[in-house]
Design a protein around this motif. Structure first.
Motif, PDB file in Angstrom:
ATOM      1  N   ASP A 126       0.854  -1.257  -0.148  1.00 26.81           N
ATOM      2  CA  ASP A 126       0.150  -0.316   0.343  1.00 26.81           C
ATOM      3  C   ASP A 126       0.731   1.185   0.062  1.00 26.81           C
ATOM      4  N   TYR A 127       0.428   2.173  -0.874  1.00 23.29           N
ATOM      5  CA  TYR A 127       1.260   3.590  -0.590  1.00 23.29           C
ATOM      6  C   TYR A 127       0.786   4.428  -1.313  1.00 23.29           C
ATOM      7  N   SER A 128       0.893   5.771  -1.508  1.00 25.12           N
ATOM      8  CA  SER A 128       0.385   6.998  -2.421  1.00 25.12           C
ATOM      9  C   SER A 128       1.460   7.953  -2.810  1.00 25.12           C
ATOM     10  N   GLN A 129       1.196   8.559  -3.898  1.00 24.43           N
ATOM     11  CA  GLN A 129       2.465   9.589  -4.470  1.00 24.43           C
ATOM     12  C   GLN A 129       1.932  10.805  -4.935  1.00 24.43           C
ATOM     13  N   THR A 130       2.760  12.028  -4.473  1.00 28.22           N
ATOM     14  CA  THR A 130       2.013  13.412  -5.039  1.00 28.22           C
ATOM     15  C   THR A 130       2.909  13.471  -6.352  1.00 28.22           C
ATOM     16  N   ILE A 131       2.744  14.694  -7.262  1.00 29.14           N
ATOM     17  CA  ILE A 131       4.172  14.861  -7.784  1.00 29.14           C
ATOM     18  C   ILE A 131       2.586  17.185  -8.083  1.00 29.14           C
ATOM     19  N   GLN A 153      -2.982   6.717  -5.564  1.00 27.94           N
ATOM     20  CA  GLN A 153      -3.124   5.898  -4.669  1.00 27.94           C
ATOM     21  C   GLN A 153      -3.077   3.810  -5.562  1.00 27.94           C
ATOM     22  N   PHE A 154      -2.101   3.195  -4.660  1.00 28.30           N
ATOM     23  CA  PHE A 154      -2.053   2.278  -4.768  1.00 28.30           C
ATOM     24  C   PHE A 154      -2.130   1.254  -3.981  1.00 28.30           C
ATOM     25  N   PHE A 155      -2.839  -0.036  -4.329  1.00 27.18           N
ATOM     26  CA  PHE A 155      -2.645  -0.813  -3.354  1.00 27.18           C
ATOM     27  C   PHE A 155      -3.677  -2.396  -3.656  1.00 27.18           C
ATOM     28  N   TYR A 162      -8.114 -11.372  -7.952  1.00 29.77           N
ATOM     29  CA  TYR A 162      -7.871  -9.923  -7.326  1.00 29.77           C
ATOM     30  C   TYR A 162      -7.032  -8.606  -8.191  1.00 29.77           C
ATOM     31  N   GLU A 163      -7.502  -8.173  -8.402  1.00 29.63           N
ATOM     32  CA  GLU A 163      -6.709  -6.990  -9.336  1.00 29.63           C
ATOM     33  C   GLU A 163      -7.191  -5.499  -8.930  1.00 29.63           C
ATOM     34  N   SER A 164      -6.027  -4.247  -8.061  1.00 28.57           N
ATOM     35  CA  SER A 164      -7.098  -3.131  -8.065  1.00 28.57           C
ATOM     36  C   SER A 164      -6.101  -1.989  -8.962  1.00 28.57           C
ATOM     37  N   GLU A 165      -7.036  -1.252  -9.532  1.00 32.52           N
ATOM     38  CA  GLU A 165      -6.392   0.243 -10.438  1.00 32.52           C
ATOM     39  C   GLU A 165      -6.965   1.113  -9.759  1.00 32.52           C
ATOM     40  N   SER A 166      -5.775   1.689  -9.738  1.00 33.45           N
ATOM     41  CA  SER A 166      -6.348   4.103 -10.088  1.00 33.45           C
ATOM     42  C   SER A 166      -5.985   4.496 -10.579  1.00 33.45           C
ATOM     43  N   SER A 167      -6.407   5.911 -11.166  1.00 37.88           N
ATOM     44  CA  SER A 167      -5.747   6.620 -12.071  1.00 37.88           C
ATOM     45  C   SER A 167      -5.503   7.274 -11.451  1.00 37.88           C
ATOM     46  N   TYR A 168      -4.428   8.494 -11.476  1.00 37.49           N
ATOM     47  CA  TYR A 168      -3.820  10.554 -11.026  1.00 37.49           C
ATOM     48  C   TYR A 168      -4.906  10.469 -11.340  1.00 37.49           C
ATOM     49  N   ASP A 203     -13.838  13.563  -8.249  1.00 35.61           N
ATOM     50  CA  ASP A 203     -13.884  12.190  -7.791  1.00 35.61           C
ATOM     51  C   ASP A 203     -12.206  10.858  -8.010  1.00 35.61           C
ATOM     52  N   HIS A 204     -11.852  10.786  -6.803  1.00 36.60           N
ATOM     53  CA  HIS A 204     -10.607   9.534  -7.197  1.00 36.60           C
ATOM     54  C   HIS A 204     -10.785   8.272  -7.819  1.00 36.60           C
ATOM     55  N   VAL A 205     -11.456   7.732  -9.081  1.00 35.34           N
ATOM     56  CA  VAL A 205     -11.366   6.304  -9.505  1.00 35.34           C
ATOM     57  C   VAL A 205     -11.180   5.621  -8.863  1.00 35.34           C
ATOM     58  N   SER A 206     -11.355   3.716  -8.447  1.00 35.71           N
ATOM     59  CA  SER A 206     -10.032   2.818  -8.210  1.00 35.71           C
ATOM     60  C   SER A 206     -11.054   1.468  -8.741  1.00 35.71           C
ATOM     61  N   THR A 207     -10.907   1.005  -9.095  1.00 41.88           N
ATOM     62  CA  THR A 207     -11.287  -0.026  -9.842  1.00 41.88           C
ATOM     63  C   THR A 207     -10.108  -1.188  -9.312  1.00 41.88           C
ATOM     64  N   THR A 208     -11.568  -1.874  -9.151  1.00 42.46           N
ATOM     65  CA  THR A 208     -11.324  -3.030  -8.364  1.00 42.46           C
ATOM     66  C   THR A 208     -11.879  -4.542  -8.827  1.00 42.46           C
ATOM     67  N   THR A 209     -11.462  -5.692  -9.748  1.00 35.66           N
ATOM     68  CA  THR A 209     -11.748  -7.139 -10.164  1.00 35.66           C
ATOM     69  C   THR A 209     -10.950  -8.507  -9.149  1.00 35.66           C
ATOM     70  N   PHE A 210     -12.829  -9.160  -8.780  1.00 28.94           N
ATOM     71  CA  PHE A 210     -12.633  -9.900  -7.793  1.00 28.94           C
ATOM     72  C   PHE A 210     -13.342 -11.272  -8.107  1.00 28.94           C
TER      73      PHE A 210
END
Length: 355
Positions: A126-131, A153-155, A162-168, A203-210
């Motif tokens: 689990d981590y997050s980052q900003t530019i 944000q990455f988790f 299981y896969e999880s992906e989020s956009s900038y 809003d921040h969009v996070s997509t999860t496939t399970f």
């Protein structure tokens, strides 16, 4: 559940809170790179840096208008450890940031990268980052500034299918600074008042496939309004006292978009995000700064908790240093409570170069 699994569950819950039936919520405050302070000076002084003119690192965490009174170029690198419970068997709980700010004929421009590691275990990451890109300008006693920031944000959880992906996600900060008096010395003396609106975004969009099914979560960044002041005395050398500088700061931060229905327990998420802080700094002979501060801590709303810090400023000596070099340290006490079973300490280190 294994200790690492329990840690992953807790960190995932803290990463976003207040979820509703429409899969929308707000990231839990102070758990992402977007709002975790790494600057040791700001931390030691109760995170009350919204009116701390000239502090390049604080411009990204508190108020971009602070950049407006830089006279040259500043390079900074900061590191902050984080709370950890030894029973959880997790690693990589820390934050770090790197930034460069410079004055130009058109104003002050700065860029920074901030990474927050929320933990690594046997089966999760689990981590997050900003530019961030910031700009500030001034006219007389008034300064304004803005920051454009990209957040991600990455988790990862090691489960089958299981896969999880989020956009900038882009977000914006807007800030202003006003020198009530002492403006002839810029940020070196007098009273300053600062205000900033932070993390304005969609809003921040996070997509999860399970297990072959895909779901989309729309999570908002915590929106903050910060307001505060700074009082500074800057005295030249005298035979009696020698040169010294004294700074006092105060700030209040308000959480503007808490999720409907409160947090984990009623209004806890609001109490955890709203805070007030004050700070004191005494600099002797330009090279030694002693700092302390108090903050109405996120997890303890009934008392002010003390923080300590110091800075060492090394001036150019015969050309052996390219500019002024500063070393900063802050010590934060984390009381027994929600995230730790016993009192622990957070350490922050910083390196600054100015020329």
């Amino acid at each position: 559940m294994s200790p690492a699994g329990r840690a992953a569950a807790v960190l995932a819950i803290l990463s976003f809170a207040g979820s509703r039936s429409d899969a929308q919520g707000v990231y839990y405050p102070n758990t992402q790179a977007i709002d975790t302070v790494t600057d040791p000076r700001s931390l030691a002084m109760g995170e009350s840096a919204v009116a701390d003119a000239g502090n390049a690192a604080a411009a990204f965490s508190s108020n971009p208008a602070n950049l407006a009174f830089l006279s040259g170029t500043d390079l900074f690198c900061n590191y902050r450890s984080d709370w950890v419970d030894d029973d959880w068997e997790i690693e990589d709980l820390y934050s770090w940031s790197l930034g460069l700010a410079s004055a130009s004929p058109l104003g002050r421009i700065a860029i920074a990268f901030h990474r927050k590691e929320n933990g690594t275990g046997a089966d999760f990451r689990d981590y997050s980052q900003t530019i961030s890109l910031a700009y500030a300008g001034s006219r007389g006693r008034i300064a304004v500034g803005g920051t454009l920031r990209l957040f991600n944000q990455f988790f990862f959880l090691d489960l089958p299918d299981y896969e999880s992906e989020s956009s900038y996600l882009p977000s914006f900060d807007l800030g202003a600074l006003y020198h009530v008096r002492g403006s002839e010395n810029g940020p070196n003396g007098g009273i300053s008042i600062g205000m900033a609106l932070q993390n304005y975004s969609s809003d921040h969009v996070s997509t999860t496939t399970f297990d072959g099914r895909t779901s989309e979560a729309r999570i908002s960044l915590p929106l903050y309004l910060r307001a505060g002041m700074r009082y500074a005395i800057d005295r030249p050398f005298t035979e009696i006292s020698g040169p010294f500088r004294f700074v006092a700061t105060a700030e209040y931060r308000r959480f503007l978009n808490p999720p409907a229905g409160g947090g984990f327990e009623g209004d806890d998420i609001v109490r955890d995000a709203d805070f007030g802080g004050i700070g004191l700094e005494l600099t002797l002979y330009r090279w030694l700064s002693l700092r302390t501060g108090w903050i109405n801590e996120y997890q303890d709303r009934h008392r002010l908790l003390n923080r300590l810090g110091l800075g060492i400023n090394l001036s150019p000596d015969g050309g052996r240093l390219p500019g002024q070099v500063g070393l900063d340290y802050a010590l934060i006490r984390v009381p027994e409570g929600l995230v730790v079973e016993s009192t622990t300490f957070v350490h922050s280190f910083g390196l600054r170069m100015s020329w």
